[in-house]
Design a protein around this motif. Structure first.
Motif, PDB file in Angstrom:
ATOM      1  N   UNK A  22       0.890  -1.780  -0.164  1.00 21.10           N
ATOM      2  CA  UNK A  22      -0.031   0.002  -0.118  1.00 21.10           C
ATOM      3  C   UNK A  22       1.168   2.015  -0.014  1.00 21.10           C
ATOM      4  N   UNK A  23       2.105   0.826   0.569  1.00 24.02           N
ATOM      5  CA  UNK A  23       2.903   2.530   0.959  1.00 24.02           C
ATOM      6  C   UNK A  23       3.234   2.837  -0.301  1.00 24.02           C
ATOM      7  N   UNK A  24       3.801   1.882  -1.384  1.00 25.76           N
ATOM      8  CA  UNK A  24       4.267   1.663  -2.608  1.00 25.76           C
ATOM      9  C   UNK A  24       3.881   1.876  -3.963  1.00 25.76           C
ATOM     10  N   UNK A  25       2.707   2.211  -3.437  1.00 29.96           N
ATOM     11  CA  UNK A  25       1.562   2.543  -4.390  1.00 29.96           C
ATOM     12  C   UNK A  25       0.848   3.325  -4.705  1.00 29.96           C
ATOM     13  N   UNK A  26       0.270   3.479  -5.383  1.00 35.68           N
ATOM     14  CA  UNK A  26      -0.324   5.443  -5.688  1.00 35.68           C
ATOM     15  C   UNK A  26      -2.090   4.716  -6.195  1.00 35.68           C
ATOM     16  N   UNK A  27      -3.188   5.830  -5.883  1.00 35.28           N
ATOM     17  CA  UNK A  27      -4.215   5.895  -6.277  1.00 35.28           C
ATOM     18  C   UNK A  27      -4.880   4.582  -6.443  1.00 35.28           C
ATOM     19  N   UNK A  28      -5.466   4.378  -7.998  1.00 36.74           N
ATOM     20  CA  UNK A  28      -6.137   3.110  -7.875  1.00 36.74           C
ATOM     21  C   UNK A  28      -5.302   1.607  -7.174  1.00 36.74           C
ATOM     22  N   UNK A  29      -4.625   1.425  -7.277  1.00 36.04           N
ATOM     23  CA  UNK A  29      -3.489   0.225  -7.361  1.00 36.04           C
ATOM     24  C   UNK A  29      -3.601   0.350  -5.671  1.00 36.04           C
ATOM     25  N   UNK A  30      -3.199   1.259  -4.974  1.00 41.23           N
ATOM     26  CA  UNK A  30      -3.468   1.214  -3.675  1.00 41.23           C
ATOM     27  C   UNK A  30      -4.392   0.738  -2.450  1.00 41.23           C
ATOM     28  N   UNK A  31      -5.779   1.450  -3.478  1.00 45.72           N
ATOM     29  CA  UNK A  31      -6.816   1.023  -3.377  1.00 45.72           C
ATOM     30  C   UNK A  31      -6.971  -0.387  -3.093  1.00 45.72           C
ATOM     31  N   UNK A  32      -7.205  -0.685  -4.159  1.00 46.44           N
ATOM     32  CA  UNK A  32      -7.049  -2.142  -4.558  1.00 46.44           C
ATOM     33  C   UNK A  32      -6.423  -3.043  -3.381  1.00 46.44           C
ATOM     34  N   UNK A  33      -4.605  -2.666  -3.499  1.00 46.55           N
ATOM     35  CA  UNK A  33      -4.738  -3.246  -2.703  1.00 46.55           C
ATOM     36  C   UNK A  33      -5.058  -3.487  -1.319  1.00 46.55           C
ATOM     37  N   UNK A  34      -5.954  -2.213  -0.450  1.00 46.70           N
ATOM     38  CA  UNK A  34      -6.299  -1.807   0.559  1.00 46.70           C
ATOM     39  C   UNK A  34      -7.287  -3.324   1.357  1.00 46.70           C
ATOM     40  N   UNK A  35      -8.335  -3.412   0.031  1.00 47.92           N
ATOM     41  CA  UNK A  35      -9.360  -3.766  -0.423  1.00 47.92           C
ATOM     42  C   UNK A  35      -8.743  -5.221  -0.568  1.00 47.92           C
TER      43      UNK A  35
END
Length: 64
Positions: A22-35
Motif C-alpha cells: 500500500x505505501x509503495x502504490x498510488x491511487x487505484x492500485x493502493x486502493x485495490x491492495x487495501x481492498x
C-alpha cells in the motif's frame, strides 16, 4: 520446523499488503491492495472465529 497455519499465512500476506505494498502504490492500485488486505482479514476472522460463531448462533436459535 513447523508448517505455518492458514491463519499465520493470512497474517503474513495481510501485513505484506498493508506494510509494504500500500505505501509503495498510488491511487487505484493502493486502493485495490487495501481492498485485498481487508478481504483477507475478513477470511482470517471467519477462519479463526467462524465455527465458534456458528455454534453460538445455533445455540441461540435452539433457545427460541
Amino acid at each position: 520446523m513447523d508448517k505455518p497455519s492458514a491463519i499465520q499465512l493470512l497474517d503474513a500476506v495481510i501485513a505484506y499488503l498493508r506494510d509494504e505494498m500500500v505505501p509503495a502504490l498510488d491511487g487505484a492500485q493502493a486502493f485495490k491492495a487495501r481492498v485485498a488486505a481487508n478481504a483477507l482479514d475478513l477470511a482470517r476472522r471467519e477462519l479463526a472465529y467462524g465455527a465458534a460463531a456458528e455454534a453460538e448462533d445455533g445455540a441461540r436459535l435452539r433457545a427460541l
